[in-house]
Design an enzyme around this catalytic site. Structure first.
Site, short mmCIF file in Angstrom:
data_model
loop_
_atom_site.label_atom_id
_atom_site.label_comp_id
_atom_site.label_asym_id
_atom_site.label_seq_id
_atom_site.Cartn_x
_atom_site.Cartn_y
_atom_site.Cartn_z
N LYS A 116 22.35 26.79 22.56
CA LYS A 116 21.40 27.99 22.91
C LYS A 116 21.33 28.04 24.24
CE LYS A 116 16.21 28.00 22.72
NZ LYS A 116 16.10 27.21 23.90
N ASN A 117 20.62 27.00 25.07
CA ASN A 117 20.65 27.29 26.51
C ASN A 117 21.76 27.53 27.57
OD1 ASN A 117 17.94 26.88 25.79
ND2 ASN A 117 17.80 24.89 26.41
N CYS A 148 8.80 29.37 23.69
CA CYS A 148 7.78 28.45 23.14
C CYS A 148 6.57 28.24 23.83
CB CYS A 148 8.78 27.35 22.59
SG CYS A 148 9.84 27.29 21.26
N ARG A 208 4.11 27.82 31.89
CA ARG A 208 5.47 27.91 32.09
C ARG A 208 5.74 29.07 33.34
NH1 ARG A 208 9.30 27.73 27.14
NH2 ARG A 208 10.97 27.21 28.51
N ASP A 240 13.53 18.50 25.31
CA ASP A 240 13.52 19.20 24.00
C ASP A 240 14.11 18.18 23.14
OD1 ASP A 240 13.20 21.55 25.26
OD2 ASP A 240 15.19 22.32 25.09
N ILE A 300 7.61 17.10 31.66
CA ILE A 300 8.14 18.62 32.17
C ILE A 300 7.22 19.77 31.73
CG2 ILE A 300 10.34 20.29 31.78
CD1 ILE A 300 10.86 17.57 33.22
N ARG A 304 14.70 29.84 15.92
CA ARG A 304 14.93 30.53 17.41
C ARG A 304 16.06 29.36 17.85
NH1 ARG A 304 11.23 29.39 21.61
NH2 ARG A 304 13.29 29.99 22.82
C1 LIG Z 1 16.27 29.07 27.57
C2 LIG Z 1 16.32 27.56 28.34
O1 LIG Z 1 17.54 27.42 29.05
N1 LIG Z 1 15.37 26.80 28.03
C3 LIG Z 1 15.34 25.52 28.44
C4 LIG Z 1 14.76 25.42 30.04
O2 LIG Z 1 13.60 26.12 29.94
P1 LIG Z 1 13.00 26.82 31.61
O3 LIG Z 1 14.26 27.08 32.40
O4 LIG Z 1 12.27 27.56 31.27
O5 LIG Z 1 12.74 25.31 32.17
P2 LIG Z 1 12.48 25.01 33.65
O6 LIG Z 1 13.46 23.89 33.76
O7 LIG Z 1 12.32 26.24 34.50
O8 LIG Z 1 10.98 24.35 33.57
C5 LIG Z 1 10.43 23.10 34.03
C6 LIG Z 1 9.31 22.85 34.70
O9 LIG Z 1 9.37 23.61 35.73
C7 LIG Z 1 8.30 24.61 35.76
N2 LIG Z 1 8.42 25.58 36.69
C8 LIG Z 1 9.67 26.26 36.07
C9 LIG Z 1 10.05 27.42 36.87
C10 LIG Z 1 9.43 28.07 37.75
O10 LIG Z 1 9.70 29.29 38.44
N3 LIG Z 1 8.07 27.45 38.14
C11 LIG Z 1 7.72 26.32 37.39
O11 LIG Z 1 6.69 25.62 37.79
C12 LIG Z 1 7.77 24.91 34.48
O12 LIG Z 1 6.51 25.07 34.25
C13 LIG Z 1 8.18 23.53 33.73
O13 LIG Z 1 6.90 22.40 33.97
O14 LIG Z 1 14.75 24.23 30.51
C14 LIG Z 1 13.84 23.43 29.70
C15 LIG Z 1 13.67 22.26 30.47
O15 LIG Z 1 14.97 21.41 30.22
C16 LIG Z 1 14.25 23.30 28.30
O16 LIG Z 1 13.03 22.72 27.62
C17 LIG Z 1 14.22 24.64 27.64
O17 LIG Z 1 14.79 24.59 26.42
C1 LIG Z 2 11.58 25.27 25.18
C2 LIG Z 2 12.68 25.65 24.61
O1 LIG Z 2 13.40 27.01 24.52
P1 LIG Z 2 12.88 28.29 25.47
O2 LIG Z 2 12.79 27.73 27.15
O3 LIG Z 2 13.94 29.19 25.06
O4 LIG Z 2 11.54 28.57 24.91
C3 LIG Z 2 13.29 24.88 23.68
O5 LIG Z 2 14.68 25.20 23.50
O6 LIG Z 2 12.94 23.91 23.39
#
Ligand SMILES: CC(=O)N[C@H]1[C@@H](OP(=O)(O)OP(=O)(O)OC[C@H]2O[C@@H](n3ccc(=O)[nH]c3=O)[C@H](O)[C@@H]2O)O[C@H](CO)[C@@H](O)[C@@H]1O
Ligand SMILES: C=C(OP(=O)(O)O)C(=O)O
Length: 430
Positions: free
Chosen positions: A27-28, A124, A129, A317, A339, A409
Site C-alpha cells: 500500500k505505502n 487513519c 498528523r 503499523d 510515532i 483500506r
Molecule cells: C501512506 C503512507 O505511507 N502511510 C504511512 C506513513 O504515514 P505518514 O507519511 O503520514 O507518516 P510520517 O512518517 O509522515 O509521520 C511520522 C510522524 O511525523 C509527524 N509529522 C509528519 C509529517 C509532517 O509534516 N509533520 C509531522 O509532524 C507525524 O505527525 C507523525 O508523528 O508513515 C507512517 C509511519 O511509518 C505509517 O504509519 C503510514 O502507514
Molecule cells: C496509518 C496508516 O496509513 P495512512 O498513512 O494511509 O493513514 C497505516 O497504514 O496504518
C-alpha cells in the site's frame, strides 16, 4: 469519515493456520507511485502487483477526478494510468479525505497545473498528523500555501507554484510521505535539491526506483541525505510494486497467534527490520528460502518489549498487531508508541475480549497471558482492524469486527486469504 457502507468481519477462533499465502503489493509503495505516474506527461504507466485495497480504489477515483485515465485490472493486479492530460488541480473532499495517500498527488498537480487545491486529507485517525514538513518544503521551493474556509466550514488549502526551484530541504523527523513528496517536488524542479533527514523505508526506495526509471536524477536513497537534480520531463514506465512488509508481518503474527506454520510468498525478512527480531524473541521461527519466508511457532509465546521507530526500527503499523499477540504471551509486555499519539484505542477493544492492558499516554503494559473470548469490537483504524482479526483468530467463540472499511483500506482479500489457511472468517457488507 463517510463509510459508504458498513463492513464487518466475523471470525470464529481456535484454528491453527497452515499453508501458503501470497503477500500483497505494498500500500505505502503503490500510493506514491500513483502520484508519481501523474507527473508523466506522455505515455502510460503500468503498475504491477497492485494490492486490491480500498485505498487503491480511492486513488484511482482521485486520479480520474484530476483528469487522468486510470484503469485498475483487478484480476491482473495491474493499474494502467494515462496522465497525458490533467484537467483539475482540485483534490475533492469526498475522495481525498478518505485516505492519507491523497496528499501524494500534490507534487504532480504543482508541476503539471501550477497549483493544487486540497479540500481534505484523510487517513487513519491516529492523533495529530501534521503536514508541516511537506508545506515548509514546498514553500522553500517557491510555492505559496494559503488556507481558507469553505461555505460548509471545511478548511481548503491552496498551494500555488509558479516554477518550483531546488533548494535545501529537511524533515524534522524522517517523514515517510514527507520524503516522497519532497523528492517528487524536486524531480521536476529547476536545479538541485538536498533533502536532509530523509526517511529510509523500503517503500521510499521503491518509489525512488520508479522515479529513476522515469528519468529522475535521485541519489542517496537509503541514507538520510537525498540529492535530486531536476529534469525537464518524466516518462511513463512499467514497474512492479514491492511486497507489503506490514501485510507480511500480520501473516507472521497470524501463524504465531494460532501456533501454526505458513509459507509467505513475497515476504522479505530484512524488510521487517527490528520486528523480525522481536517476533523471534517471542518464539517465532523464521526460515527465508529465496522469496518465500517460512514461519512457525511451536513453543509458548514469550512477552516482549517494543519501541516503535522509523525504519529499520519496529514499524508503528505493526504495533497494534503485536499488542494483540502479546495478550497471549507468558508475562507482561511493554509497548512504547513513539510515532503516533493516538494509536491505543485498540486496547479498549481488546479488553472487551478479555485482555488486561494498562495504558499510560503513549506507553502500554499488556499483562499476559489472557485467554481471549469472542466479542463485538470496532476497528478504529486500519491496524486496529488487523490486530482485531488476529485476536479473533485466537479467541474462543465468535468475534465481530465493525467499521472494517478501515481494514479494507490496507489489506486485500483478507477473508479469502485467511480462509485458505484454515481460518473461519467471513466478510459482510451492507
Ligand atoms: C501512506 C503512507 O505511507 N502511510 C504511512 C506513513 O504515514 P505518514 O507519511 O503520514 O507518516 P510520517 O512518517 O509522515 O509521520 C511520522 C510522524 O511525523 C509527524 N509529522 C509528519 C509529517 C509532517 O509534516 N509533520 C509531522 O509532524 C507525524 O505527525 C507523525 O508523528 O508513515 C507512517 C509511519 O511509518 C505509517 O504509519 C503510514 O502507514
Ligand atoms: C496509518 C496508516 O496509513 P495512512 O498513512 O494511509 O493513514 C497505516 O497504514 O496504518
Amino acid at each position: 469519515m463517510s463509510m459508504g457502507h458498513e463492513v464487518r468481519y466475523r471470525v470464529r477462533g481456535g484454528r491453527q493456520l497452515h499453508g501458503t499465502v501470497f503477500v500483497q503489493g505494498a500500500k505505502n509503495a503503490v500510493l506514491p507511485m500513483i502520484g508519481a505516474s501523474l507527473m508523466a506527461s506522455r505515455g502510460r504507466t503500468v503498475l504491477r502487483n497492485v494490492p486490491i485495497i480500498e485505498d487503491v480504489r480511492r486513488a484511482v477515483e482521485l486520479a480520474r477526478a484530476v483528469g487522468a485515465k486510470a484503469e485498475l485490472h483487478e484480476t491482473e493486479r495491474t493499474l494502467v494510468i494515462d496522465a497525458s492530460s490533467l484537467t483539475s488541480p482540485v483534490l475533492p473532499a469526498d475522495i481525498a479525505s478518505r485516505f492519507r495517500g491523497s496528499f501524494l498527488f500534490v507534487p504532480a498537480l504543482l508541476h503539471r497545473l501550477g497549483e493544487a487545491v486540497i479540500e481534505g486529507v484523510g487517513g487513519c485517525n491516529l492523533g495529530s498528523r501534521n503536514l508541516d514538513f511537506h508545506y515548509n518544503g514546498f514553500k522553500r521551493m517557491g510555492a505559496t500555501v494559503t488556507e481558507h474556509v469553505a461555505d460548509n466550514g471545511d478548511g481548503i488549502i491552496h498551494i500555488k507554484a509558479g516554477d518550483l526551484r531546488g533548494g535545501t530541504l529537511y524533515c524534522d523527523t524522517p517523514s515517510h510521505t514527507g520524503t516522497e513528496n519532497l523528492i517528487m517536488a524536486a524531480a521536476l524542479a529547476h536545479g538541485t535539491t538536498l533533502i536532509k533527514n530523509a526517511a529510509l523505508e523500503p517503500e521510499v526506495l521503491d518509489n525512488i526506483a520508479i522515479l529513476q526509471a522515469m528519468g529522475a536524477k535521485i541519489s542517496g536513497g537509503g541514507t538520510g541525505f537525498i540529492t535530486v537534480e531536476g529534469v525537464d520531463e518524466l516518462t511513463a514506465v512499467e514497474h512492479t510494486v514491492m511486497p507489503d512488509r506490514i501485510d507480511a508481518g500480520v501473516f507472521v503474527m497470524a501463524a504465531a497467534i494460532t501456533g501454526g506454520d505458513l509459507n509467505l510468498v513475497g515476504a522479505t525478512l530484512e524488510h521487517l527490520g527490528v520486528a523480525a527480531d522481536k517476533l523471534e524473541q517471542m518464539g517465532v521461527e523464521f526460515h527465508q528460502q529465496g522469496a518465500v519466508l517460512q514461519v512457525r511457532r511451536e513453543r509458548t509465546l514469550r512477552p516482549i518489549n517494543v519501541i516503535t521507530d522509523e525504519y529499520p526500527g519496529f514499524a508503528t503499523d505493526l504495533q497494534s498487531p503485536i499488542m494483540a499477540l502479546s495478550c497471549l504471551a507468558e508475562g507482561p509486555s511493554y509497548i512504547y508508541e513513539r510515532i503516533f499519539d493516538g494509536r491505543f484505542k485498540l486496547a479498549d477493544e481488546l479488553r472487551k475480549m478479555g485482555a488486561d492492558i494498562e495504558v499510560d499516554g503513549n506507553r502500554a503494559k499488556v499483562n499476559g497471558p489472557r485467554g481471549l473470548r469472542g466479542a463485538e469490537v470496532e476497528a478504529h483504524d486500519l491496524r486496529c482492524g488487523s490486530a482485531l482479526v488476529l485476536a479473533g483468530l485466537a479467541a474462543e467463540g465468535e468475534t465481530t469486527i465493525t467499521s472494517a472499511y478501515y481494514l479494507d483500506r490496507g489489506h486485500a482479500h483478507t477473508a479469502e486469504r485467511l480462509s485458505q489457511l484454515g481460518a473461519d472468517i467471513v466478510r459482510e457488507a451492507d
